[in-house]
Scaffold this motif. Structure first.
Motif, PDB file in Angstrom:
ATOM      1  N   ILE A 203      57.011  39.348  45.073  1.00 23.51           N
ATOM      2  CA  ILE A 203      56.304  38.779  43.927  1.00 23.51           C
ATOM      3  C   ILE A 203      55.260  39.775  43.433  1.00 23.51           C
ATOM      4  CG2 ILE A 203      54.692  36.964  43.194  1.00 23.51           C
ATOM      5  CD1 ILE A 203      57.506  35.902  43.555  1.00 23.51           C
ATOM      6  N   ASN A 204      55.246  40.008  42.141  1.00 21.89           N
ATOM      7  CA  ASN A 204      54.219  40.825  41.501  1.00 21.89           C
ATOM      8  C   ASN A 204      53.463  39.938  40.521  1.00 21.89           C
ATOM      9  OD1 ASN A 204      54.642  43.584  42.542  1.00 21.89           O
ATOM     10  ND2 ASN A 204      56.678  43.277  41.659  1.00 21.89           N
ATOM     11  N   ILE A 205      52.159  40.058  40.549  1.00 23.05           N
ATOM     12  CA  ILE A 205      51.319  39.275  39.657  1.00 23.05           C
ATOM     13  C   ILE A 205      50.456  40.237  38.852  1.00 23.05           C
ATOM     14  CG2 ILE A 205      49.522  37.513  39.497  1.00 23.05           C
ATOM     15  CD1 ILE A 205      50.606  36.378  42.140  1.00 23.05           C
ATOM     16  N   TYR A 206      50.469  40.031  37.559  1.00 20.94           N
ATOM     17  CA  TYR A 206      49.725  40.892  36.637  1.00 20.94           C
ATOM     18  C   TYR A 206      48.683  40.079  35.890  1.00 20.94           C
ATOM     19  CZ  TYR A 206      53.357  44.370  37.319  1.00 20.94           C
ATOM     20  OH  TYR A 206      54.208  45.284  37.878  1.00 20.94           O
ATOM     21  N   VAL A 207      47.551  40.702  35.649  1.00 17.84           N
ATOM     22  CA  VAL A 207      46.569  40.189  34.699  1.00 17.84           C
ATOM     23  C   VAL A 207      46.598  41.192  33.564  1.00 17.84           C
ATOM     24  CG1 VAL A 207      44.159  39.681  34.238  1.00 17.84           C
ATOM     25  CG2 VAL A 207      45.160  39.055  36.455  1.00 17.84           C
ATOM     26  N   GLY A 208      47.060  40.723  32.420  1.00 18.59           N
ATOM     27  CA  GLY A 208      47.310  41.660  31.327  1.00 18.59           C
ATOM     28  C   GLY A 208      48.429  42.598  31.758  1.00 18.59           C
ATOM     29  N   ASP A 209      48.182  43.898  31.693  1.00 17.62           N
ATOM     30  CA  ASP A 209      49.188  44.893  32.055  1.00 17.62           C
ATOM     31  C   ASP A 209      48.985  45.478  33.444  1.00 17.62           C
ATOM     32  OD1 ASP A 209      50.347  44.641  29.551  1.00 17.62           O
ATOM     33  OD2 ASP A 209      49.136  46.241  28.677  1.00 17.62           O
ATOM     34  N   THR A 210      48.045  44.928  34.226  1.00 17.40           N
ATOM     35  CA  THR A 210      47.680  45.527  35.501  1.00 17.40           C
ATOM     36  C   THR A 210      48.043  44.624  36.671  1.00 17.40           C
ATOM     37  OG1 THR A 210      45.826  46.622  34.389  1.00 17.40           O
ATOM     38  CG2 THR A 210      45.802  46.618  36.784  1.00 17.40           C
ATOM     39  N   ASN A 211      48.754  45.185  37.642  1.00 22.18           N
ATOM     40  CA  ASN A 211      49.107  44.464  38.849  1.00 22.18           C
ATOM     41  C   ASN A 211      47.828  44.127  39.604  1.00 22.18           C
ATOM     42  OD1 ASN A 211      50.040  43.801  41.547  1.00 22.18           O
ATOM     43  ND2 ASN A 211      51.966  44.783  41.009  1.00 22.18           N
ATOM     44  N   ILE A 212      47.725  42.891  40.105  1.00 25.70           N
ATOM     45  CA  ILE A 212      46.501  42.506  40.812  1.00 25.70           C
ATOM     46  C   ILE A 212      46.308  43.321  42.089  1.00 25.70           C
ATOM     47  CG2 ILE A 212      46.419  40.198  39.825  1.00 25.70           C
ATOM     48  CD1 ILE A 212      47.327  39.186  42.676  1.00 25.70           C
ATOM     49  N   ARG A 213      47.366  43.947  42.593  1.00 23.69           N
ATOM     50  CA  ARG A 213      47.219  44.820  43.767  1.00 23.69           C
ATOM     51  C   ARG A 213      46.359  46.040  43.427  1.00 23.69           C
ATOM     52  NH1 ARG A 213      53.007  43.201  44.597  1.00 23.69           N
ATOM     53  NH2 ARG A 213      52.968  41.857  46.435  1.00 23.69           N
ATOM     54  N   ASP A 214      46.294  46.390  42.151  1.00 21.69           N
ATOM     55  CA  ASP A 214      45.459  47.505  41.697  1.00 21.69           C
ATOM     56  C   ASP A 214      44.084  47.029  41.234  1.00 21.69           C
ATOM     57  OD1 ASP A 214      47.581  49.285  42.147  1.00 21.69           O
ATOM     58  OD2 ASP A 214      48.386  48.922  40.142  1.00 21.69           O
ATOM     59  N   LEU A 215      43.854  45.731  41.309  1.00 20.51           N
ATOM     60  CA  LEU A 215      42.565  45.152  40.924  1.00 20.51           C
ATOM     61  C   LEU A 215      41.912  44.610  42.207  1.00 20.51           C
ATOM     62  CD1 LEU A 215      43.809  43.363  37.667  1.00 20.51           C
ATOM     63  CD2 LEU A 215      42.388  45.419  37.802  1.00 20.51           C
ATOM     64  N   ALA A 216      41.466  43.385  42.186  1.00 19.81           N
ATOM     65  CA  ALA A 216      40.820  42.770  43.357  1.00 19.81           C
ATOM     66  C   ALA A 216      41.727  41.771  44.049  1.00 19.81           C
ATOM     67  CB  ALA A 216      39.510  42.126  42.935  1.00 19.81           C
ATOM     68  N   GLY A 217      43.049  41.944  43.896  1.00 24.06           N
ATOM     69  CA  GLY A 217      43.989  41.010  44.517  1.00 24.06           C
ATOM     70  C   GLY A 217      43.813  39.616  43.959  1.00 24.06           C
ATOM     71  N   VAL A 218      43.927  38.615  44.830  1.00 22.96           N
ATOM     72  CA  VAL A 218      43.801  37.230  44.361  1.00 22.96           C
ATOM     73  C   VAL A 218      42.378  36.897  43.926  1.00 22.96           C
ATOM     74  CG1 VAL A 218      45.784  36.363  45.649  1.00 22.96           C
ATOM     75  CG2 VAL A 218      43.515  36.302  46.696  1.00 22.96           C
ATOM     76  N   GLU A 219      41.427  37.715  44.314  1.00 23.41           N
ATOM     77  CA  GLU A 219      40.035  37.495  43.896  1.00 23.41           C
ATOM     78  C   GLU A 219      39.745  38.096  42.522  1.00 23.41           C
ATOM     79  OE1 GLU A 219      38.217  35.364  45.456  1.00 23.41           O
ATOM     80  OE2 GLU A 219      39.704  35.192  47.047  1.00 23.41           O
ATOM     81  N   THR A 220      40.756  38.631  41.849  1.00 26.73           N
ATOM     82  CA  THR A 220      40.583  39.195  40.515  1.00 26.73           C
ATOM     83  C   THR A 220      40.019  38.126  39.581  1.00 26.73           C
ATOM     84  OG1 THR A 220      42.410  40.739  40.844  1.00 26.73           O
ATOM     85  CG2 THR A 220      41.790  40.268  38.569  1.00 26.73           C
ATOM     86  N   PRO A 221      38.868  38.405  38.973  1.00 29.48           N
ATOM     87  CA  PRO A 221      38.280  37.424  38.046  1.00 29.48           C
ATOM     88  C   PRO A 221      39.082  37.349  36.750  1.00 29.48           C
ATOM     89  CG  PRO A 221      36.930  39.409  38.136  1.00 29.48           C
ATOM     90  CD  PRO A 221      38.043  39.600  39.129  1.00 29.48           C
ATOM     91  N   LEU A 222      39.043  36.180  36.147  1.00 28.99           N
ATOM     92  CA  LEU A 222      39.761  35.956  34.896  1.00 28.99           C
ATOM     93  C   LEU A 222      38.805  35.559  33.789  1.00 28.99           C
ATOM     94  CD1 LEU A 222      42.779  33.874  36.245  1.00 28.99           C
ATOM     95  CD2 LEU A 222      42.744  36.319  35.676  1.00 28.99           C
ATOM     96  N   ALA A 223      39.075  36.081  32.610  1.00 30.07           N
ATOM     97  CA  ALA A 223      38.376  35.648  31.402  1.00 30.07           C
ATOM     98  C   ALA A 223      39.185  34.513  30.776  1.00 30.07           C
ATOM     99  CB  ALA A 223      38.248  36.815  30.433  1.00 30.07           C
ATOM    100  N   ALA A 224      38.573  33.800  29.897  1.00 34.38           N
ATOM    101  CA  ALA A 224      39.218  32.643  29.275  1.00 34.38           C
ATOM    102  C   ALA A 224      40.495  33.006  28.537  1.00 34.38           C
ATOM    103  CB  ALA A 224      38.250  31.949  28.334  1.00 34.38           C
ATOM    104  N   ASP A 225      40.587  34.228  28.017  1.00 33.62           N
ATOM    105  CA  ASP A 225      41.764  34.606  27.231  1.00 33.62           C
ATOM    106  C   ASP A 225      42.774  35.456  28.018  1.00 33.62           C
ATOM    107  OD1 ASP A 225      40.070  36.790  27.384  1.00 33.62           O
ATOM    108  OD2 ASP A 225      40.455  37.441  25.335  1.00 33.62           O
ATOM    109  N   ASP A 226      42.612  35.569  29.336  1.00 28.98           N
ATOM    110  CA  ASP A 226      43.539  36.372  30.135  1.00 28.98           C
ATOM    111  C   ASP A 226      44.893  35.697  30.289  1.00 28.98           C
ATOM    112  OD1 ASP A 226      42.066  38.663  30.655  1.00 28.98           O
ATOM    113  OD2 ASP A 226      41.163  37.842  32.471  1.00 28.98           O
TER     114      ASP A 226
END
Length: 90
Positions: A56-79
């Motif tokens: 499973i790959n999960i992206y916020v916008g165009d970025t894989n959350i593995r390259d961000l903060a994982g499941v702790e990646t914060p979200l904006a209202a329009d994400d």
């Protein structure tokens, strides 16, 4: 509110939904927690031993959350959070 987009292959497990509004979810973890609470049959598709499954790959916008903060990646209202499952074949 963040939007969650799921693969078409998940439709039978979500009552036909592939785009879900996640009002109030402020992290990827909050989105996933709500998703499996509302659709518990997705747990086995998304997780393996309590972690996001390797297929499973999960992206916020165009970025894989593995390259961000994982499941702790914060979200904006329009994400937009996109869940993709790997496809294998030979």
């Amino acid at each position: 509110m963040p939007t969650l987009k799921l693969p078409v292959s998940f439709k039978p497990l979500t009552g036909g939904e592939t785009t879900l509004s996640m009002d109030g979810a402020d992290t990827v973890k909050a989105v996933l927690d709500r998703l499996v609470m509302d659709h518990p049959t997705l747990t086995q598709r998304l997780f393996c031993q309590g972690r996001i499954a390797s297929w499973i790959n999960i992206y916020v916008g165009d970025t894989n959350i593995r390259d961000l903060a994982g499941v702790e990646t914060p979200l904006a209202a329009d994400d937009e959070v996109l869940v993709l499952n790997a496809i294998a074949g030979g």
